[in-house]
Design a protein around this motif. Structure first.
Motif, mmCIF file in Angstrom:
data_model
loop_
_atom_site.group_PDB
_atom_site.id
_atom_site.type_symbol
_atom_site.label_atom_id
_atom_site.label_comp_id
_atom_site.label_asym_id
_atom_site.label_seq_id
_atom_site.Cartn_x
_atom_site.Cartn_y
_atom_site.Cartn_z
ATOM 1 N N ASN A 1 0.826 -1.204 0.000
ATOM 2 C CA ASN A 1 0.000 0.000 0.000
ATOM 3 C C ASN A 1 0.859 1.252 0.000
ATOM 4 O O ASN A 1 0.542 2.239 -0.649
ATOM 5 C CB ASN A 1 -0.933 -0.005 1.211
ATOM 6 C CG ASN A 1 -2.092 -0.969 1.034
ATOM 7 O OD1 ASN A 1 -2.915 -0.810 0.157
ATOM 8 N ND2 ASN A 1 -2.129 -1.988 1.862
ATOM 9 N N HIS A 2 1.972 1.249 0.764
ATOM 10 C CA HIS A 2 2.870 2.395 0.766
ATOM 11 C C HIS A 2 3.453 2.619 -0.620
ATOM 12 O O HIS A 2 3.570 3.763 -1.087
ATOM 13 C CB HIS A 2 3.988 2.177 1.780
ATOM 14 C CG HIS A 2 3.523 2.309 3.203
ATOM 15 N ND1 HIS A 2 4.272 1.916 4.280
ATOM 16 C CD2 HIS A 2 2.358 2.784 3.722
ATOM 17 C CE1 HIS A 2 3.613 2.154 5.408
ATOM 18 N NE2 HIS A 2 2.437 2.678 5.079
ATOM 19 N N THR A 3 3.833 1.563 -1.312
ATOM 20 C CA THR A 3 4.369 1.686 -2.666
ATOM 21 C C THR A 3 3.331 2.268 -3.609
ATOM 22 O O THR A 3 3.640 3.114 -4.455
ATOM 23 C CB THR A 3 4.838 0.315 -3.171
ATOM 24 O OG1 THR A 3 5.809 -0.214 -2.262
ATOM 25 C CG2 THR A 3 5.440 0.418 -4.564
ATOM 26 N N PHE A 4 2.093 1.845 -3.459
ATOM 27 C CA PHE A 4 1.011 2.322 -4.314
ATOM 28 C C PHE A 4 0.834 3.829 -4.162
ATOM 29 O O PHE A 4 0.764 4.570 -5.145
ATOM 30 C CB PHE A 4 -0.273 1.586 -3.969
ATOM 31 C CG PHE A 4 -1.441 1.957 -4.827
ATOM 32 C CD1 PHE A 4 -1.647 1.328 -6.048
ATOM 33 C CD2 PHE A 4 -2.339 2.930 -4.422
ATOM 34 C CE1 PHE A 4 -2.723 1.660 -6.846
ATOM 35 C CE2 PHE A 4 -3.411 3.271 -5.220
ATOM 36 C CZ PHE A 4 -3.601 2.639 -6.431
ATOM 37 N N ASP B 1 -7.859 -6.093 -0.953
ATOM 38 C CA ASP B 1 -7.405 -4.764 -0.557
ATOM 39 C C ASP B 1 -6.964 -3.929 -1.748
ATOM 40 O O ASP B 1 -6.355 -2.870 -1.578
ATOM 41 C CB ASP B 1 -6.252 -4.871 0.444
ATOM 42 C CG ASP B 1 -6.724 -5.285 1.820
ATOM 43 O OD1 ASP B 1 -5.981 -6.010 2.492
ATOM 44 O OD2 ASP B 1 -7.838 -4.902 2.203
ATOM 45 N N GLY B 2 -7.243 -4.377 -2.939
ATOM 46 C CA GLY B 2 -6.872 -3.619 -4.125
ATOM 47 C C GLY B 2 -6.888 -4.502 -5.352
ATOM 48 O O GLY B 2 -6.823 -5.735 -5.259
ATOM 49 N N GLU B 3 -6.992 -3.867 -6.502
ATOM 50 C CA GLU B 3 -7.045 -4.644 -7.727
ATOM 51 C C GLU B 3 -6.798 -3.737 -8.921
ATOM 52 O O GLU B 3 -7.183 -2.562 -8.927
ATOM 53 C CB GLU B 3 -8.412 -5.315 -7.862
ATOM 54 C CG GLU B 3 -8.500 -6.292 -9.011
ATOM 55 C CD GLU B 3 -9.857 -6.971 -9.076
ATOM 56 O OE1 GLU B 3 -10.026 -7.854 -9.921
ATOM 57 O OE2 GLU B 3 -10.748 -6.595 -8.272
ATOM 58 N N HIS C 1 -6.479 1.401 -14.874
ATOM 59 C CA HIS C 1 -7.329 1.881 -13.786
ATOM 60 C C HIS C 1 -7.321 0.828 -12.679
ATOM 61 O O HIS C 1 -7.530 -0.357 -12.935
ATOM 62 C CB HIS C 1 -8.760 2.116 -14.272
ATOM 63 C CG HIS C 1 -9.702 2.536 -13.188
ATOM 64 N ND1 HIS C 1 -9.560 3.704 -12.477
ATOM 65 C CD2 HIS C 1 -10.804 1.931 -12.672
ATOM 66 C CE1 HIS C 1 -10.533 3.803 -11.581
ATOM 67 N NE2 HIS C 1 -11.292 2.731 -11.677
ATOM 68 N N GLY C 2 -7.048 1.262 -11.463
ATOM 69 C CA GLY C 2 -7.013 0.338 -10.335
ATOM 70 C C GLY C 2 -7.335 1.041 -9.040
ATOM 71 O O GLY C 2 -7.471 2.262 -8.987
ATOM 72 N N TRP C 3 -7.480 0.251 -7.993
ATOM 73 C CA TRP C 3 -7.815 0.811 -6.693
ATOM 74 C C TRP C 3 -7.082 0.057 -5.596
ATOM 75 O O TRP C 3 -6.658 -1.086 -5.762
ATOM 76 C CB TRP C 3 -9.315 0.776 -6.433
ATOM 77 C CG TRP C 3 -9.880 -0.607 -6.244
ATOM 78 C CD1 TRP C 3 -10.249 -1.488 -7.208
ATOM 79 C CD2 TRP C 3 -10.114 -1.277 -4.986
ATOM 80 N NE1 TRP C 3 -10.710 -2.667 -6.671
ATOM 81 C CE2 TRP C 3 -10.634 -2.565 -5.301
ATOM 82 C CE3 TRP C 3 -9.931 -0.927 -3.659
ATOM 83 C CZ2 TRP C 3 -10.980 -3.490 -4.309
ATOM 84 C CZ3 TRP C 3 -10.278 -1.842 -2.677
ATOM 85 C CH2 TRP C 3 -10.799 -3.101 -2.997
#
Length: 430
Positions: A4-7, A93-95, A75-77
C-alpha cells in the motif's frame, strides 16, 4: 502494508510529473480519487463498529483517443483500513481493474489491445487478461474478436484455468445496426459454456428508436436473456418502454457462475420478467415525469409493481431540485412500501466562495408491515465540494446517516480528493 505504501508513493510521483510537464508535450491523462472514510455501524444487537478505511482510485491514459498509434490505459484501486479491524480481512485490498496497451493502425482502421481489459462486444461484459482485435471488413461490416483468461482475484482461483474466446460480426445498414456474437468459456464444469447473441439498434419512422439484445445458451439450448427498449416522442413528451426476461440458470451457468455477484441465482430455476416504461415532459427549467415497472418472478409466483412520479427543477445557474414519490406494491412484506426522495444542489450561496457547491439528498421509506419490528428506513447525505489549484483539484466533504430494519444506524463521513487536471470529468466513486 508495504504494497500500500508503494502504491501511494507511485501515485504522488505520477501526479508531480503530470503537473510539471508542459501542456503541449504532456500526452498523459492522469486522474486520481482518494477517499478517507470514517463511519460507525451499529447492528441490531447493539454492537458498534468503527472503521477508518482509505481508498485510492487511480486512472492513467496515454495517447490520443481514436488517433492512430500506441495508447496505454490503466485503472485500479487500493484500500488501507486505519482502524486495524478485521472487517475487511476476507476481502481484496486492491485490484488492477484494467491495464492494457492499444495500437490503432490508421483512423477508422484495425486496432488491437493486449493486457487486462473489459470487453463490451455483443453479449460479452467480462474482464479478461488477453488480446482483442477490431477491424472493418467493408463499409457495412466490422469484425471484433477476443481471447484470454478471466481476470479474477484470489476469491475466484478456480476460474484461472478457464479460457474465454468470442467474436462479433457487426452490420451497419444506415439507420440500423445489428450484430451476431459468439462466446465460449473452456474448462468450465461440467461443460464448456457456449452462447450466441443478437443485438440491434435501429431508428424507425417517426424517429422511434428501438434497441436491445437476446442471448441463447447453446449448452442448455434455452434463451438466457432478452432485453429491449423503445423510445419515441409525442410532441414535447418523451416516452420509453422496456421489456426484460432473465432465466438465471441459463444466464449464470457453471462457466460464468464464479465471476457473477448474483451467482447464487444460477442454482435456481427462477425466471424474472420486467415490463415497464416512463414518460417525461421537459421544459428549459423543469422536467415532470412518471414511471412504472412490474417485476414478475416465476418460481416464487409473486410480482412487484413500482410506480413513481418525479419533478426536476433548475433555478438557472444557482440551484437544482429533484423530488420523487414512489409506491412499491409487492406480494412480500419487504416489497410493500412508499418511498419519498428529495435532493437539492446549490451552485451559488450567499457569503461563500462561488466555487463551492452544496448538495443534500434525503430518502425515506415507509413499509406497510413491520420488518424486524421496524416500519421505516431513511438515508440522508450532505456534501460540500470545491475546486482549487487552477481548477485541477476538487475536494469533497461528505456526511451521511442511515437507519433501516437491518441495521440500527449507520453514521459516516468522507473526505475525498479528486485530481483530473482541470477536465472536470472525474466523478466520485460509489
Amino acid at each position: 502494508m508495504h504494497k500500500n505504501h508503494t502504491f501511494f508513493f507511485t501515485l504522488i510521483l505520477i501526479l508531480l510529473l503530470a503537473y510539471s510537464a508542459p501542456a503541449t508535450e504532456n500526452k498523459w491523462d492522469i486522474s486520481s480519487e482518494t477517499i478517507f472514510r470514517a463511519y460507525e455501524r451499529q447492528d441490531t444487537e447493539g454492537k458498534a463498529n468503527r472503521l477508518f478505511p482509505v481508498y485510492e482510485y487511480l486512472t492513467m491514459d496515454y495517447g490520443r483517443p481514436l488517433a492512430p498509434g500506441l495508447t496505454f490505459h490503466a485503472h485500479g484501486w487500493g484500500r488501507q483500513d486505519l482502524s486495524g479491524s478485521d472487517v475487511f480481512d476476507d476481502r481484496s485490498d486492491g485490484e488492477l481493474l484494467y491495464g492494457y496497451l492499444g495500437y490503432t493502425f490508421f483512423p477508422g482502421g484495425p486496432g488491437v489491445r493486449i493486457g487486462r481489459q473489459i470487453i463490451f462486444t455483443g453479449l460479452m461484459d467480462e474482464r479478461i487478461d488477453g488480446l482483442s482485435f477490431k477491424s472493418p471488413i467493408s463499409q457495412w461490416m466490422t469484425l471484433s474478436a477476443y481471447g484470454g483468461a478471466p481476470a479474477v482475484d484470489s476469491t475466484y482461483k478456480d476460474r484461472r484455468e478457464q479460457r474465454v474466446y468470442g467474436c462479433r460480426m457487426g452490420f451497419n445498414l444506415g439507420d440500423a445496426e445489428t450484430g451476431l456474437s459468439f462466446q465460449t468459456i473452456q474448462n468450465a464444469e461440467p461443460d464448456d459454456d457456449q452462447r450466441i447473441g443478437l443485438d440491434l439498434y435501429t431508428i424507425l419512422p417517426a424517429d422511434i428508436i428501438f434497441s436491445g439484445f437476446s442471448s441463447l445458451n447453446l449448452v442448455s439450448n434455452a434463451w438466457a436473456e432478452h432485453s429491449y427498449e423503445m423510445k419515441f416522442r409525442v410532441k414535447d413528451i418523451e416516452i420509453k418502454s422496456m421489456y426484460q426476461r432473465i432465466q438465471f440458470q441459463d444466464l449464470f451457468s457453471e462457466g460464468s457462475l464464479k465471476s457473477s455477484p448474483f451467482r447464487f441465482l444460477g442454482e435456481t430455476d427462477e425466471i424474472l420478467t420486467v415490463v415497464g416504461g416512463d414518460a417525461s415532459w421537459q421544459r428549459p427549467l423543469f422536467e415532470i415525469g412518471a414511471q412504472i415497472k412490474n417485476y414478475a418472478y416465476d418460481q416464487r409466483s409473486e410480482s412487484n409493481i413500482y410506480s413513481a412520479g418525479f419533478f426536476n427543477w433548475t433555478a438557472w445557474d444557482m440551484a437544482e431540485i429533484s423530488l420523487e414519490c414512489g409506491l412499491m406494491n409487492g406480494d412480500s412484506p419487504q416489497n410493500r412500501f412508499t418511498l419519498g426522495r428529495s435532493a437539492v444542489k446549490m451552485h451559488s450561496l450567499p457569503f461563500l466562495p462561488q466555487s463551492l457547491i452544496m448538495s443534500a439528498d434525503f430518502i425515506y421509506v415507509k413499509y406497510d408491515e413491520p420488518i424486524y419490528e421496524k416500519k421505516d428506513s431513511m438515508t440522508a447525505i450532505v456534501n460540500c465540494s470545491g475546486r482549487f489549484f487552477k481548477n485541477m483539484f476538487e475536494v469533497i466533504v461528505s456526511a451521511d446517516y442511515s437507519k433501516d430494519p437491518y441495521f440500527d444506524r449507520d453514521i459516516g463521513a468522507s473526505l475525498i480528493f479528486l485530481y483530473d487536471g482541470g477536465s472536470g470529468a472525474l466523478g466520485a466513486q460509489p
